[in-house]
Scaffold this active site. Sequence first.
Site, mmCIF file in Angstrom:
data_model
loop_
_atom_site.group_PDB
_atom_site.id
_atom_site.type_symbol
_atom_site.label_atom_id
_atom_site.label_comp_id
_atom_site.label_asym_id
_atom_site.label_seq_id
_atom_site.Cartn_x
_atom_site.Cartn_y
_atom_site.Cartn_z
ATOM 1 N N GLU A 192 25.352 19.541 82.178
ATOM 2 C CA GLU A 192 25.046 20.910 82.598
ATOM 3 C C GLU A 192 24.111 21.552 81.585
ATOM 4 O OE1 GLU A 192 28.231 23.660 83.446
ATOM 5 O OE2 GLU A 192 29.421 22.132 84.478
ATOM 6 N N GLU A 194 34.684 20.071 80.827
ATOM 7 C CA GLU A 194 34.937 21.167 79.899
ATOM 8 C C GLU A 194 36.423 21.404 79.645
ATOM 9 O OE1 GLU A 194 30.862 23.761 80.537
ATOM 10 O OE2 GLU A 194 32.770 24.611 81.192
#
Length: 480
Positions: A378, A170
């Site tokens: 995720e 991320e």
Amino acid sequence: MIHDKLKPFPSEFMWGSASAAYQVEGAWDEDGKGPSNWDQFVRIPGKTFKGTTGDTAVDHYHRYREDVKLMAEMGLKAYRFSVAWTRIFPKGKGEVNEKGIQFYSDLIDELIKYNIEPILTIYHWDLPQALQDEYGGWESREIIQDFTNYAVTLFKHFGDRVRYWVTLNEQNIFAGLGYRTALHPPGVKDEKLFYQVNHHANLANASAIKAFRTYVPNGKIGPSFAYSPSYASSSKPEDVLAAENAEELNAHWWMDIYAWGTYPKVAMDYLVRKGLAPTMESGDLALLKEGKPDFMGVNYYQTTTFEKNPLDGVSEGKMNTSGKKGTSQDTGIPGLFKTTQNEHLERTNWDWNIDPTGLRIALRRITNRYNLPVLISENGLGEYDKLEDDDTIHDDYRIDYLQAHLKAIQEAISDGVEVLGYCTWSFTDLLSWLNGFQKRYGFVYVNQHEEGEHDLRRIKKKSYYWYKEIIETNGENLPR
């Protein structure tokens, strides 16, 4: 597409779960580990829920064998974990900490013993504080070489046993919350510096992938991008254009670089006009093109809906980190876009949209634009969980959430998307960065919280047994 019959999940599909070192390990200063930026940031009053730190987290560092055994009992096929940079290099560079190497080597061996595929994340937000102090961390081009050296050290020690690697987790989030909103370390608000930091991270990512080809030639590597597909709030052309602006600057700006090594032209032209474009040096673009990944890692939680934002419109709003539903505020960039609530979607207590179809849309957009396999690195639901007197946790809401997203994945596979695996966030409960331990994601409840007694007991939730059956049947029993 509406399918009369869905394709089955591939026989080699990696049914997995995920975590991050800072959020689970604890042992923050043991066995030679140095301090990270998060170890320092959480000590600033008011930054986290009730001053929560990761000093203990859920003590995975000392309990990893117990946790891996629980994974094995579930039948987990893959476990994605991150390495704490400061366990390997306490000061970010220099001499290797052998005890840190040994911990991750033992963890990998324990996973392999139970036929669980280790997926190693090189960087999940915990920068060595020494590098932040020395040259500003990601603010300096020096980070490229230090990150590459760190990555190569991991390749050399673990490349014989780890096939799947994630470079940066991320990047859009750690750069954005660190340098746009100041919610994450180093707590800076500087739009131009944000784009420069992000460029350095892109170069570090590409450099590590380039080195990977030498040290782990038979492995697979890619970044994990937090993708929130953009929707237009209406069919008004100005709202559709606002959503296009958001997709360019919030998604293509990262994934185009990962896949092609080039920044999207319209977004770059806009940043040049605004004086925000990153400074590039000779050789940067060539290096970026050498960093093509084997897959696109995707962390998916929600979609975002956008509408027109005038030049004097909304800019920074408030993010819900309290768990009090309805407290988030719309955000935007004047002249480009602003967020707005999607009346067709339910929201969590943290005001995150619940949109399984959005995951299918995300997978198709990535496939059609980049022609890369996707690893869902995720996906999960953060909510309040209640431990009953008989040591049960009835998290049917989590089962419903994950089940709906798995159906969307199967629909995407039936559409023609190549999905390598699905890693839920998370296996055990963990420290949720700014939200403390109140926001729970795991299949396994950990008796850890901010107040009172907390013995760190591991307790299987109802969702644990549900996912176990999903894995055993390779998703065949999902509702149609």
